[in-house]
Design an enzyme around this catalytic site. Sequence first.
Site, PDB file in Angstrom:
ATOM      1  N   ARG A 127       0.837  -1.196   0.000  1.00 40.65           N
ATOM      2  CA  ARG A 127       0.000   0.000   0.000  1.00 40.65           C
ATOM      3  C   ARG A 127       0.877   1.253   0.000  1.00 40.65           C
ATOM      4  NH1 ARG A 127      -2.095  -3.518   3.949  1.00 40.65           N
ATOM      5  NH2 ARG A 127      -4.199  -4.310   3.518  1.00 40.65           N
ATOM      6  N   LYS A 151      -1.927  -2.508   8.043  1.00 41.24           N
ATOM      7  CA  LYS A 151      -2.984  -1.964   8.889  1.00 41.24           C
ATOM      8  C   LYS A 151      -2.942  -2.625  10.261  1.00 41.24           C
ATOM      9  CE  LYS A 151      -6.113  -0.732   5.107  1.00 41.24           C
ATOM     10  NZ  LYS A 151      -7.460  -0.935   4.514  1.00 41.24           N
ATOM     11  N   HIS A 222      -2.567   3.291  -6.040  1.00 39.25           N
ATOM     12  CA  HIS A 222      -3.227   2.044  -5.640  1.00 39.25           C
ATOM     13  C   HIS A 222      -3.531   1.158  -6.845  1.00 39.25           C
ATOM     14  CE1 HIS A 222      -4.540   0.261  -1.913  1.00 39.25           C
ATOM     15  NE2 HIS A 222      -5.647  -0.187  -2.470  1.00 39.25           N
ATOM     16  N   ARG A 225      -1.108  -1.609  -7.122  1.00 45.73           N
ATOM     17  CA  ARG A 225      -1.398  -2.712  -6.188  1.00 45.73           C
ATOM     18  C   ARG A 225      -2.474  -3.622  -6.783  1.00 45.73           C
ATOM     19  NH1 ARG A 225      -1.596  -4.338  -0.630  1.00 45.73           N
ATOM     20  NH2 ARG A 225      -3.693  -4.718   0.181  1.00 45.73           N
ATOM     21  N   HIS A 248      -4.238  -8.879   3.294  1.00 46.28           N
ATOM     22  CA  HIS A 248      -5.678  -8.852   3.568  1.00 46.28           C
ATOM     23  C   HIS A 248      -6.006  -9.743   4.768  1.00 46.28           C
ATOM     24  CE1 HIS A 248      -6.847  -7.710  -0.838  1.00 46.28           C
ATOM     25  NE2 HIS A 248      -6.521  -6.661  -0.116  1.00 46.28           N
ATOM     26  N   TYR A 257     -10.725  -9.582  -6.913  1.00 46.10           N
ATOM     27  CA  TYR A 257      -9.909  -9.626  -8.127  1.00 46.10           C
ATOM     28  C   TYR A 257     -10.307 -10.770  -9.049  1.00 46.10           C
ATOM     29  CZ  TYR A 257      -7.033  -6.269  -5.623  1.00 46.10           C
ATOM     30  OH  TYR A 257      -6.608  -5.156  -4.941  1.00 46.10           O
TER      31      TYR A 257
END
Length: 277
Positions: A127, A151, A222, A225, A248, A257
Amino acid sequence: MQSYQSDIRQFLNFYAEYSNTVPVKISKVSKIGIRHFLGMLSESGLEMSSISRKLASLKAFFKFLARQGDIANNPAAMVKSPKIQKHLPVVLSEEQVSKVMEIPDTDSFVGIRNKLILELLYSTGIRLGELISLNIGNINFNKMTIRVFGKGSKERIVPFGKRVKTALDNYLKIRQSELSSITLESPLLVSSRDRRIARQTVQKAITRLLEEVSEQEHLSPHVLRHSFASHLLDHGADLNAVKDLLGHNSLSTTQLYTHIQIGKIKEVYKQAHPHAE
């Protein structure tokens, strides 16, 4: 807080007209009236995400009043939030990625740095925030891996290939010759003033480069990515492996995706199968 107040004010103005009552009697507000308010917002073309936020404001508002004893029950409590449609991520083709990699001026510090940024974003799928926060010590040059903090400060190890290695070598060489010495605690990506690069600087520079190879809307760092994930799956990568590389928490996020792949499969089918029409 300001948006919350604006949402409540908008609803009260609507309900005054809807119920033909001024001022609005809060105790008389009904679940049906709230649904009509949401319907009005939808008909006006407001995005579902904004409608959901306004409903959340109403739920919080009436919940507070119910706790205070001002109303007997919360009329918004049982009103369901509208389903937010998930948009497919913007993805570059492999040809477009190859083209954008050739654009940066590799005779200047900024150009060499931007080339490295492109390679890192596309080759590792990290990211933008993760990219900016990288320090020299996060790079294992021997194992060709990067220690990334995602994150919630969740750590993961991401591999990189020869293209990133070459871009790193070129960047660090010019950086050491033009700027200050480097330690393990030094930020990996810096400005020409030798300070950690700003998020906005990367966004502007990379978006400008992407616009040279694609006419799609919503171009941003992004997109690289998204392209990383999509191209991995195109070449047969395991979905769980892609999930781990992207950092994730849920496989359902990565599965977005696969919808891109289905779209490509349909195109191939239409072009190749004699009964596709």
